[in-house]
Design a protein around this motif. Structure first.
Motif, PDB file in Angstrom:
ATOM      1  N   GLY A  12      78.188 110.322  15.262  1.00 32.95           N
ATOM      2  CA  GLY A  12      77.360 109.159  14.949  1.00 32.95           C
ATOM      3  C   GLY A  12      76.739 109.272  13.565  1.00 32.95           C
ATOM      4  N   VAL A  30      69.341 106.048  19.526  1.00 30.30           N
ATOM      5  CA  VAL A  30      69.568 107.312  20.221  1.00 30.30           C
ATOM      6  C   VAL A  30      68.621 107.371  21.406  1.00 30.30           C
ATOM      7  CG1 VAL A  30      68.079 108.466  18.518  1.00 30.30           C
ATOM      8  CG2 VAL A  30      69.596 109.825  19.921  1.00 30.30           C
ATOM      9  N   HIS A  41      73.926 122.437  19.336  1.00 28.84           N
ATOM     10  CA  HIS A  41      74.136 123.665  20.122  1.00 28.84           C
ATOM     11  C   HIS A  41      75.407 124.409  19.723  1.00 28.84           C
ATOM     12  CE1 HIS A  41      70.938 122.759  23.063  1.00 28.84           C
ATOM     13  NE2 HIS A  41      71.215 121.517  22.691  1.00 28.84           N
ATOM     14  N   ALA A  42      76.239 123.775  18.895  1.00 29.72           N
ATOM     15  CA  ALA A  42      77.534 124.402  18.575  1.00 29.72           C
ATOM     16  C   ALA A  42      77.314 125.716  17.840  1.00 29.72           C
ATOM     17  CB  ALA A  42      78.377 123.446  17.737  1.00 29.72           C
ATOM     18  N   GLN A  43      77.936 126.759  18.349  1.00 29.88           N
ATOM     19  CA  GLN A  43      77.703 128.093  17.801  1.00 29.88           C
ATOM     20  C   GLN A  43      78.836 128.544  16.891  1.00 29.88           C
ATOM     21  OE1 GLN A  43      77.618 130.435  21.338  1.00 29.88           O
ATOM     22  NE2 GLN A  43      75.489 129.964  21.814  1.00 29.88           N
ATOM     23  N   GLY A  44      80.052 128.398  17.430  1.00 27.82           N
ATOM     24  CA  GLY A  44      81.204 129.053  16.804  1.00 27.82           C
ATOM     25  C   GLY A  44      81.475 128.543  15.412  1.00 27.82           C
ATOM     26  N   ASN A 193      76.449 122.043  28.467  1.00 28.77           N
ATOM     27  CA  ASN A 193      75.999 120.850  27.748  1.00 28.77           C
ATOM     28  C   ASN A 193      74.510 120.579  27.963  1.00 28.77           C
ATOM     29  OD1 ASN A 193      78.866 118.553  27.849  1.00 28.77           O
ATOM     30  ND2 ASN A 193      78.753 120.695  27.248  1.00 28.77           N
ATOM     31  N   GLU A 196      71.359 115.405  27.758  1.00 27.75           N
ATOM     32  CA  GLU A 196      71.768 114.037  27.361  1.00 27.75           C
ATOM     33  C   GLU A 196      73.215 113.718  27.683  1.00 27.75           C
ATOM     34  OE1 GLU A 196      70.351 116.445  25.606  1.00 27.75           O
ATOM     35  OE2 GLU A 196      69.900 115.772  23.597  1.00 27.75           O
ATOM     36  N   HIS A 325      82.425 122.391  29.776  1.00 29.75           N
ATOM     37  CA  HIS A 325      82.063 122.521  28.363  1.00 29.75           C
ATOM     38  C   HIS A 325      82.417 121.317  27.505  1.00 29.75           C
ATOM     39  CE1 HIS A 325      81.024 124.634  24.774  1.00 29.75           C
ATOM     40  NE2 HIS A 325      82.251 124.645  24.291  1.00 29.75           N
ATOM     41  N   GLY A 348      83.992 110.838  18.171  1.00 26.22           N
ATOM     42  CA  GLY A 348      83.436 112.106  18.652  1.00 26.22           C
ATOM     43  C   GLY A 348      83.890 112.370  20.083  1.00 26.22           C
ATOM     44  N   ARG A 360      91.290 121.389  24.449  1.00 26.20           N
ATOM     45  CA  ARG A 360      90.848 121.427  23.057  1.00 26.20           C
ATOM     46  C   ARG A 360      90.977 122.819  22.446  1.00 26.20           C
ATOM     47  NH1 ARG A 360      85.089 122.285  20.778  1.00 26.20           N
ATOM     48  NH2 ARG A 360      84.984 123.479  22.700  1.00 26.20           N
ATOM     49  N   SER A 363      86.634 124.871  18.176  1.00 26.33           N
ATOM     50  CA  SER A 363      86.074 124.429  16.884  1.00 26.33           C
ATOM     51  C   SER A 363      86.759 123.211  16.276  1.00 26.33           C
ATOM     52  CB  SER A 363      86.048 125.588  15.866  1.00 26.33           C
ATOM     53  OG  SER A 363      85.035 126.487  16.227  1.00 26.33           O
ATOM     54  N   ASN A 364      87.585 122.535  17.069  1.00 26.09           N
ATOM     55  CA  ASN A 364      88.191 121.289  16.592  1.00 26.09           C
ATOM     56  C   ASN A 364      87.301 120.073  16.861  1.00 26.09           C
ATOM     57  OD1 ASN A 364      90.522 122.040  15.316  1.00 26.09           O
ATOM     58  ND2 ASN A 364      91.912 121.470  16.963  1.00 26.09           N
TER      59      ASN A 364
HETATM   60  C1  LIG Z   1      76.837 125.059  23.690  1.00 22.36           C
HETATM   61  C2  LIG Z   1      77.946 124.350  22.930  1.00 22.36           C
HETATM   62  C3  LIG Z   1      78.627 125.022  21.932  1.00 22.36           C
HETATM   63  C4  LIG Z   1      79.647 124.370  21.215  1.00 22.36           C
HETATM   64  N1  LIG Z   1      80.265 125.030  20.180  1.00 22.36           N
HETATM   65  C5  LIG Z   1      81.158 124.351  19.424  1.00 22.36           C
HETATM   66  C6  LIG Z   1      81.717 124.946  18.262  1.00 22.36           C
HETATM   67  O1  LIG Z   1      81.387 126.075  17.904  1.00 22.36           O
HETATM   68  N2  LIG Z   1      82.602 124.210  17.532  1.00 22.36           N
HETATM   69  C7  LIG Z   1      82.982 122.947  17.878  1.00 22.36           C
HETATM   70  O2  LIG Z   1      83.795 122.333  17.182  1.00 22.36           O
HETATM   71  N3  LIG Z   1      82.457 122.361  18.979  1.00 22.36           N
HETATM   72  C8  LIG Z   1      81.554 123.025  19.734  1.00 22.36           C
HETATM   73  N4  LIG Z   1      81.016 122.413  20.837  1.00 22.36           N
HETATM   74  C9  LIG Z   1      81.399 121.020  21.129  1.00 22.36           C
HETATM   75  C10 LIG Z   1      80.718 120.109  20.108  1.00 22.36           C
HETATM   76  O3  LIG Z   1      79.405 120.574  19.867  1.00 22.36           O
HETATM   77  C11 LIG Z   1      80.651 118.678  20.606  1.00 22.36           C
HETATM   78  O4  LIG Z   1      81.890 118.263  21.094  1.00 22.36           O
HETATM   79  C12 LIG Z   1      80.260 117.744  19.459  1.00 22.36           C
HETATM   80  O5  LIG Z   1      79.072 118.218  18.854  1.00 22.36           O
HETATM   81  C13 LIG Z   1      80.066 116.338  19.976  1.00 22.36           C
HETATM   82  O6  LIG Z   1      79.513 115.566  18.951  1.00 22.36           O
HETATM   83  P1  LIG Z   1      79.212 114.047  19.212  1.00 22.36           P
HETATM   84  O7  LIG Z   1      78.593 113.520  17.964  1.00 22.36           O
HETATM   85  O8  LIG Z   1      80.420 113.394  19.733  1.00 22.36           O
HETATM   86  O9  LIG Z   1      78.145 114.029  20.412  1.00 22.36           O
HETATM   87  P2  LIG Z   1      76.717 114.780  20.617  1.00 22.36           P
HETATM   88  O10 LIG Z   1      76.449 115.781  19.559  1.00 22.36           O
HETATM   89  O11 LIG Z   1      76.693 115.238  22.007  1.00 22.36           O
HETATM   90  O12 LIG Z   1      75.697 113.583  20.403  1.00 22.36           O
HETATM   91  C14 LIG Z   1      75.598 112.518  21.309  1.00 22.36           C
HETATM   92  C15 LIG Z   1      74.420 111.643  20.925  1.00 22.36           C
HETATM   93  O13 LIG Z   1      74.411 110.451  21.687  1.00 22.36           O
HETATM   94  C16 LIG Z   1      73.117 110.206  22.190  1.00 22.36           C
HETATM   95  N5  LIG Z   1      73.262 109.386  23.398  1.00 22.36           N
HETATM   96  C17 LIG Z   1      73.903 109.710  24.547  1.00 22.36           C
HETATM   97  N6  LIG Z   1      73.838 108.699  25.414  1.00 22.36           N
HETATM   98  C18 LIG Z   1      73.157 107.687  24.806  1.00 22.36           C
HETATM   99  C19 LIG Z   1      72.758 106.406  25.190  1.00 22.36           C
HETATM  100  N7  LIG Z   1      73.038 105.907  26.405  1.00 22.36           N
HETATM  101  N8  LIG Z   1      72.052 105.636  24.304  1.00 22.36           N
HETATM  102  C20 LIG Z   1      71.733 106.103  23.081  1.00 22.36           C
HETATM  103  N9  LIG Z   1      72.075 107.364  22.664  1.00 22.36           N
HETATM  104  C21 LIG Z   1      72.775 108.125  23.510  1.00 22.36           C
HETATM  105  C22 LIG Z   1      72.572 111.608  22.412  1.00 22.36           C
HETATM  106  O14 LIG Z   1      71.179 111.598  22.536  1.00 22.36           O
HETATM  107  C23 LIG Z   1      73.073 112.279  21.130  1.00 22.36           C
HETATM  108  O15 LIG Z   1      72.262 111.923  20.037  1.00 22.36           O
HETATM  109  C24 LIG Z   1      79.994 123.045  21.552  1.00 22.36           C
HETATM  110  C25 LIG Z   1      79.318 122.380  22.569  1.00 22.36           C
HETATM  111  C26 LIG Z   1      78.291 123.006  23.253  1.00 22.36           C
HETATM  112  C27 LIG Z   1      77.568 122.268  24.329  1.00 22.36           C
END
Ligand SMILES: Cc1cc2nc3c(=O)[nH]c(=O)nc-3n(C[C@H](O)[C@H](O)[C@H](O)COP(=O)(O)OP(=O)(O)OC[C@H]3O[C@@H](n4cnc5c(N)ncnc54)[C@H](O)[C@@H]3O)c2cc1C
Length: 490
Positions: A12, A30, A41-44, A193, A196, A325, A348, A360, A363-364
Motif C-alpha cells: 500500500g 488503514v 515484522h519481516a525479519q529475513g 501474523n 490485523e 505464515h 501485495g 512462496r 523473501s519474495n
Molecule cells: C513474522 C513475519 C516475518 C516475515 N518475514 C519476511 C521476510 O523476511 N521477507 C519477506 O519477503 N516476507 C516476509 N514476511 C511476509 C511479508 O512480511 C508480507 O507478506 C508482506 O509484508 C505483506 O505486505 P502487504 O503490504 O501486502 O500487507 P501488510 O504489511 O500485512 O499490511 C496490510 C495493511 O492493511 C491494513 N488493513 C487490513 N485490513 C484492513 C481493512 N479492512 N481496512 C483498512 N486497512 C486494513 C493493515 O492494518 C495493514 O496496514 C514475513 C511475515 C511475517 C508475519
C-alpha cells in the motif's frame, strides 16, 4: 485520478507514494495505525538477483521451483526483473540496507535460493526499516491518510467499483480502489501474523464477486518458537548454519531432502510436524554453532526476544514448530495489479499475481509489494480491460449459504482451531469435508463493530479456502493431501 488505497504495508505504501509522485489524488486508509500489518515484522529480508554470480533468470528458476511449477512465468519474470529498480527505490526512500565490506548491499542466503541474494537491514529488522522509511515518506507527501478507518465493503455501481464503505458506515468514493490489506494468517490457531491479518480485502473481493484464486495454498513456516506466544525464527538463521534436531539430537532433515534444513519451506514444515508428532515433543533449532556474538550481531531482534523470554540460544537449542505464515492465493490480478472488476486493483499479499505459485520462495513477498505496487501506480492512467488470465488455480466464490445441520456455535477461536486441525499443513479428505460442512453450518455474524467485521471476513475466507483445498485432490506445493497410507504415519 482519485485513488483510494486500503492498507499501509509495503504494498500500500509503495503504491501510494508512486501514485502521489505521478500526480494522482491519493487517499490511504488503514484499520489500525500506519505501519501495522506484517511488513514491519519481516525479519529475513528482501530478495533480488543484483549481485555478481547471480541473475534474474536464476532467481526466476528458484521462484518457479519453490512454487512447485504452479507459478505464472510472466508474473515471475516481472517480479525478478523488477528487483533492482525496487531495491534502488527503497534505498532512495531511506532504507539503510546492511552493507558488505566493499560498500555493496550485503546478500544473505535463505532456503531454496540457489544464490545468496537476500538484502537485509538492521540484521533481522528489515521489515521495520522498510516500514519506517516509507511511512516517513508518506507523512511528507501529499497523500491523505485516515487511520482507524476500517474498510468493510466495496461500493459497486453498474458493475464498476466506485469506492469503499467503512465499518463506521461512511463511504469514500474513488476512481480506483486498491486492496492492499495483507494476508489471512489469523484464520489459524497458530500463526506468525499480527492481529490485523484477517483476510479483509479478500473477503471484500469475494462478496463483490471479483475473481479470487489459489486460496488452498497457505504457507506454514517451519521454525516458530514452540513456547509462549508464537515468534518467528527466520529462515536466515538456518541460512547462516543453524540446524534442526530431533529428541535424539539427530539432524533429521538430512534424510528428508538433499538441501536438508534449506529445503523448500513446505518440505521442512511437514518434516518438523511429523517428527514432533512421532516423538511427542517439538523438535529443536540448534544455532549454538554460530556463537553469542554472531547471533546478537546478525539477528538482534530474535536474539533480544529470545533472551527476554529467558532462552539463551547461543548455548541451548530452542523448541520450534510450524505456524501459518503466508497466503499465496488471493484477489486475482494481472501483472499491473488490475483485478477482474473494473475500478478494482489489488497488490501485495492480498493479491494473487501468480508469482508464488503453490509455495512462496523466502523473501519474495516484500519484493512483490515493492515491484507490483510501483507497477500498479504506473498503470492507473492506462486503464484497459482486465485480461481474463488463465487461472492456474481453482477460483473461489463467496458462499453465504449455511447448512441446516448444527455444528456448535461460531466463534473466532473455534474457527481458528478448526482451520488448524482440518485445513492445516497435513490435510485429508475426511478432515476437509468436515471443515467445509462445519464452516457452512456456522452463521456469519452480522457485523456492527470492527471485531465482528473481522469475524465475518474470517468466515468468508475460511469457507473459500477449505472448499478450494477439498476440491484440489492432489498434493501441490504447500497444499499437502495425506494419502490413506500416510494418515496413520502423520
Ligand atoms: C513474522 C513475519 C516475518 C516475515 N518475514 C519476511 C521476510 O523476511 N521477507 C519477506 O519477503 N516476507 C516476509 N514476511 C511476509 C511479508 O512480511 C508480507 O507478506 C508482506 O509484508 C505483506 O505486505 P502487504 O503490504 O501486502 O500487507 P501488510 O504489511 O500485512 O499490511 C496490510 C495493511 O492493511 C491494513 N488493513 C487490513 N485490513 C484492513 C481493512 N479492512 N481496512 C483498512 N486497512 C486494513 C493493515 O492494518 C495493514 O496496514 C514475513 C511475515 C511475517 C508475519
Amino acid at each position: 485520478m482519485k485513488v483510494l488505497i486500503a492498507g499501509s504495508g509495503i504494498a500500500g505504501l509503495t503504491t501510494a507514494l508512486r501514485a502521489d509522485a505521478l500526480g494522482h489524488d491519493v487517499e490511504l486508509i488503514v484499520k489500525g495505525e500506519l505501519g501495522g500489518g506484517s511488513t514491519a515484522h519481516a525479519q529475513g529480508g528482501i530478495a533480488g538477483a543484483y549481485g555478481a554470480g547471480d541473475s534474474p533468470a536464476l532467481h526466476a528458476l528458484d521462484t518457479m521451483h519453490a512454487g512447485d511449477g504452479h507459478g505464472g512465468p510472466l508474473a515471475i519474470a516481472t517480479l525478478v526483473d523488477g528487483a533492482a529498480a525496487a531495491l534502488d527505490a527503497l534505498v532512495s526512500a531511506g532504507v539503510a540496507f546492511d552493507r558488505a565490506a566493499d560498500g555493496s548491499i550485503a546478500r544473505g542466503l535463505e532456503a531454496a535460493h540457489s544464490r545468496p541474494r537476500i538484502a537485509h537491514a538492521g540484521g533481522d529488522a528489515t521489515g521495520r526499516a522498510i516500514s519506517h522509511a516509507l511511512v516517513a515518506r508518506l507523512r511528507a507527501s501529499e497523500v491523505r491518510v485516515r487511520e482507524r478507518a476500517f474498510a468493510a465493503d466495496l461500493l459497486i455501481d453498474e458493475g464498476r467499483v466506485r469506492g469503499i464503505r467503512l465499518v463506521s458506515g461512511s463511504e469514500i468514493e474513488a476512481d480506483a480502489v486498491v486492496l492492499a490489506t495483507g494476508g489471512a494468517g489469523r484464520l489459524f490457531a497458530h500463526t506468525t501474523n499480527p492481529p490485523e491479518t484477517t483476510g479483509d480485502g479478500i473477503a471484500m473481493a469475494l462478496r463483490a464477486g471479483a475473481a479470487v484464486a489459489d486460496l488452498e495454498f497457505m504457507q506454514f513456516h517451519p521454525t516458530v518458537l514452540a513456547v509462549g506466544t508464537p515468534f518467528l525464527i527466520s529462515e536466515a538463521v538456518r541460512g547462516a548454519g543453524a540446524v534442526l534436531r530431533d529428541a535424539g539430537g539427530r539432524r533429521f532433515m538430512v534424510d528428508e531432502h538433499p538441501d536438508a534444513e534449506l529445503a523448500p519451506r513446505d518440505i521442512v514444515a511437514r518434516a518438523v510436524a511429523r517428527r514432533a508428532d512421532e516423538q511427542g515433543s517439538p523438535v529443536v533449532l540448534d544455532a549454538t554453532i554460530l556463537g553469542a556474538p554472531e547471533l546478537a550481531h546478525r539477528f538482534p531482534t530474535i536474539d533480544a526476544e529470545l533472551r527476554r523470554r529467558g532462552l539463551d540460544w547461543s548455548r541451548q537449542p530452542v523448541p520450534v514448530s510450524p505456524a501459518a505464515h503466508y497466503l499465496m492465493g488471493g484477489v486475482v490480478t494481472d501483472v499491473d495489479g488490475r483485478a477482474s472488476l473494473p475500478g478494482l486493483w489489488a497488490v501485495g499479499e492480498t493479491a494473487r499475481t501468480g508469482v508464488h505459485g503453490a509455495n512462496r520462495l523466502a523473501s519474495n513477498s516484500l519484493l512483490e509489494g515493492a515491484v507490483f505496487g510501483a507497477r500498479l501506480a504506473e498503470a492507473l492512467e492506462a486503464p484497459r480491460a482486465f485480461e481474463s488470465l488463465t487461472l492456474l488455480g481453482s477460483a473461489s466464490r463467496c458462499s453465504n449459504s449455511s447448512d441446516s445441520k448444527k455444528a456448535g456455535r461460531f466463534s473466532r477461536h473455534a474457527l481458528q482451531q478448526l482451520m488448524w486441525e482440518r485445513v492445516g499443513l497435513l490435510r485429508d479428505d475426511e478432515g476437509l469435508t468436515d471443515a467445509v460442512r462445519t464452516l457452512h453450518a456456522w452463521e456469519a455474524p452480522s457485523p456492527r463493530t470492527s471485531a465482528e467485521q473481522e469475524d465475518a471476513n474470517l468466515l468468508v475466507v475460511a469457507r473459500a479456502m477449505a472448499s478450494a483445498a477439498l476440491e484440489r485432490t492432489e498434493s501441490l506445493g504447500a497444499h499437502f493431501r495425506l494419502s490413506p497410507a500416510l494418515i496413520g504415519a502423520a
